[in-house]
Design an enzyme around this catalytic site. Structure first.
Site: not given
Length: 257
Positions: A62, A108, A111, A131
C-alpha cells in the site's frame, strides 16, 4: 488510465501496473484496477488475464504516505472495505486471472496477488505481509486468504514475524504455483495465459464458480472483522507510531496503547 495499461493478444489481456518505484497500491491504482477488470468482464474477446508489474517489483504494498491523510479509524476501516471489495471482484472474476510476481509482493501487493486464481513467481521474489511492523494488520483480506493457501501455522509465522518468504518457498507452501528464473517469468506466464485463453469461456466461468463455491459465511464475517480491526488499530497510539516510524525511516517504539 495513469497507472494501469492493457495490451491484448488474441484472447488474452495483459495488465501492467506502472507506478514506480514500487507500484504501490494507492487509491487511484485500486480504482484503475477495478475499472479495467470491469471493462474486461464485458469484453467477449478476452478469456484470460495476466497481471504483472513494471520495474523492480510486482507491488511492494500500500501507499503508506496516503495513510497520513486518513482522518479516523472509521475512514481507515472504509479504506479496507473498499480494497476488499476490489480484490473480491478479482477473485470472483469470471475469467482466469494469473499474477506474474517478480521482485516483491508485500502487504497489499501480496493481498492483490492472492486474489488472483494462479500465481507464478520468480525464484528470488519476496512475498510477505509486514503490516505488524507498523502496528497494523493486513486490511485487504490478507488475514483470511493467507491461511487458505499456507495453513494457519505458517500464516501465523508470516504475520507475527513479518518475514517474507522467497518465490521457491512460496511454491513449497502452496502460495504460488510455479517458480522460474526472473528472466523467464513473463514468458512462462504469457504462455500459460495464452493456453488457458484457448478454453471455452463457458467452462472457464463454471470452473471458477465451483472453485469458490466452498466459501462460507465465516469467511465473509472474517472480512468484516478484519476491516473493523484495521480501523481500530489506525486509531491506536501504536498504529500512529508505526506509520510515523515507517515514513520517518526509523524503528517504531510500541507501547501497547
Amino acid at each position: 488510465m495513469e497507472f494501469v495499461t492493457v495490451a491484448k493478444e488474441g484472447n488474452a489481456a495483459f495488465l501492467k501496473m506502472e507506478r514506480p518505484p514500487a507500484n504501490a497500491l494507492s487509491r487511484q491504482m485500486m480504482q484503475e484496477l477495478a475499472g479495467v477488470f470491469e471493462e474486461l468482464e464485458h469484453d467477449s474477446q478476452t478469456r484470460a488475464v495476466l497481471l504483472y508489474g513494471e520495474g523492480r517489483f510486482f507491488s511492494a504494498g500500500a501507499d503508506i504516505k496516503e495513510f497520513t491523510t486518513v482522518e479516523s479509524g472509521a475512514s481507515f476501516a472504509e479504506l479496507a472495505r473498499n480494497g476488499q471489495e476490489v480484490l473480491e471482484k478479482i477473485e470472483n472474476f469470471p475469467k482466469p486471472v494469473i499474477a506474474a510476481i517478480h521482485g516483491a509482493a508485500l502487504g497489499g501487493g501480496l493481498e492483490l496477488a492472492m486474489a488472483c486464481h494462479i500465481r507464478l513467481v520468480s525464484e528470488n521474489a519476496k512475498l510477505g505481509l509486514p503490516e505488524l511492523n507498523l502496528g497494523l494488520i493486513p486490511g485487504f483480506a490478507g488475514t483470511q486468504r493467507l491461511p487458505r493457501y499456507v495453513g494457519t501455522a505458517k500464516a501465523a509465522e508470516m504475520l507475527f514475524t513479518s518475514e517474507p518468504i522467497s518465490g521457491i518457498e512460496a511454491v513449497k507452501w502452496g502460495l504460488a504455483n510455479h517458480a522460474y528464473p526472473e528472466v523467464q517469468l513473463l514468458e512462462k506466464a504469457k504462455r500459460m495465459v495464452h493456453s488457458i485463453a484457448q478454453k471455452s469461456p463457458l467452462s472457464l466461468r463454471a470452473a471458477i464458480e465451483l472453485l469458490h463455491h466452498g466459501k462460507s459465511g465465516q469467511y465473509e464475517e472474517g472480512l468484516k472483522l478484519e476491516a473493523r480491526r484495521f480501523g481500530e488499530l489506525f486509531d491506536s497510539k501504536d498504529g500512529q507510531e508505526g506509520i510515523s516510524a515507517f515514513i520517518g525511516k526509523r524503528e517504531p517504539k510500541f507501547t501497547g496503547e
